[in-house]
Design a protein around this motif. Structure first.
Motif: not given
Length: 192
Positions: A27-29, A34-39, A58-61, A89-96
């Motif tokens: 459920g991670v956004e 992906t963007e912090p990983i790339a940075a 499983q990531a989510m949009k 700590l990325p977001g995404g409601t389900l993840n968090a």
């Protein structure tokens, strides 16, 4: 590629030899992972996904649309803050929501504060900080839906792109990722 995008892709900050944990579960956004990983990679660092999941997640949009699967580098409970230089700590409601009530996740995140290592939380990511007593007296931001939770836990909540309070970086949404990533990398470079 436009000139603006090229300049956004470059970084002056070097974090060579630094390893940064990203604590996530299903459920991670997607862009907040992906963007912090790339940075981190562009700046010479090594990103590692830490999760209660054993092999992949499983990531989510948004909250409803399934996105990519990601391999887990370290299962929660097998590593600690001592193994990393910073935490995202990325977001995404389900993840968090899942992570904030996970005792191993709480212990893992608490370790970064005990060791005074940078922590960067975006969107719903700061939710777990209310559970481990790391919100009171801090100036911070988050996804707007967390404003009441953070305020009730003692934070001074502000509506800003990126907020730094000591070693804690917070941002609101994926729209803030460029400033969020840059600020995290600068903090890690300073600690080096």
């Amino acid at each position: 590629m436009t000139h603006h995008t090229e300049s956004a892709a470059r970084t002056d900050v070097s974090i060579d030899g630094r390893t940064i944990a990203l604590l996530v579960t299903d459920g991670v956004e997607l862009p907040e992972l992906t963007e912090p990983i790339a940075a981190i990679r562009r700046a010479g660092g090594t990103p590692k996904i830490v999760s209660p999941k054993e092999s992949s997640l499983q990531a989510m949009k948004g909250d409803w649309e399934h996105a990519d699967h990601f391999d887990v580098d370290h299962q929660l409970g097998t590593v600690s803050a001592a193994d990393f230089d910073a935490l995202v700590l990325p977001g995404g409601t389900l993840n968090a929501d899942a992570l904030r009530i996970d005792e191993k996740a709480q212990e893992f995140v608490s370790g970064f504060f005990s060791e005074s290592k940078p922590v960067a939380a975006i969107c719903h990511g700061p939710w777990i900080l209310t559970e481990i007593g790391q919100v009171s007296g801090r100036r911070m931001t988050s996804y707007a839906a967390l404003r009441t939770d953070l305020t009730n836990a003692g934070a001074e909540w502000v509506d800003e792109e990126v907020v730094v309070d000591g070693g804690l970086v917070t941002s609101r949404t994926p729209n803030d990722l460029e400033a969020f990533n840059r600020t995290l990398l600068e903090l890690v470079a300073e600690k080096a």
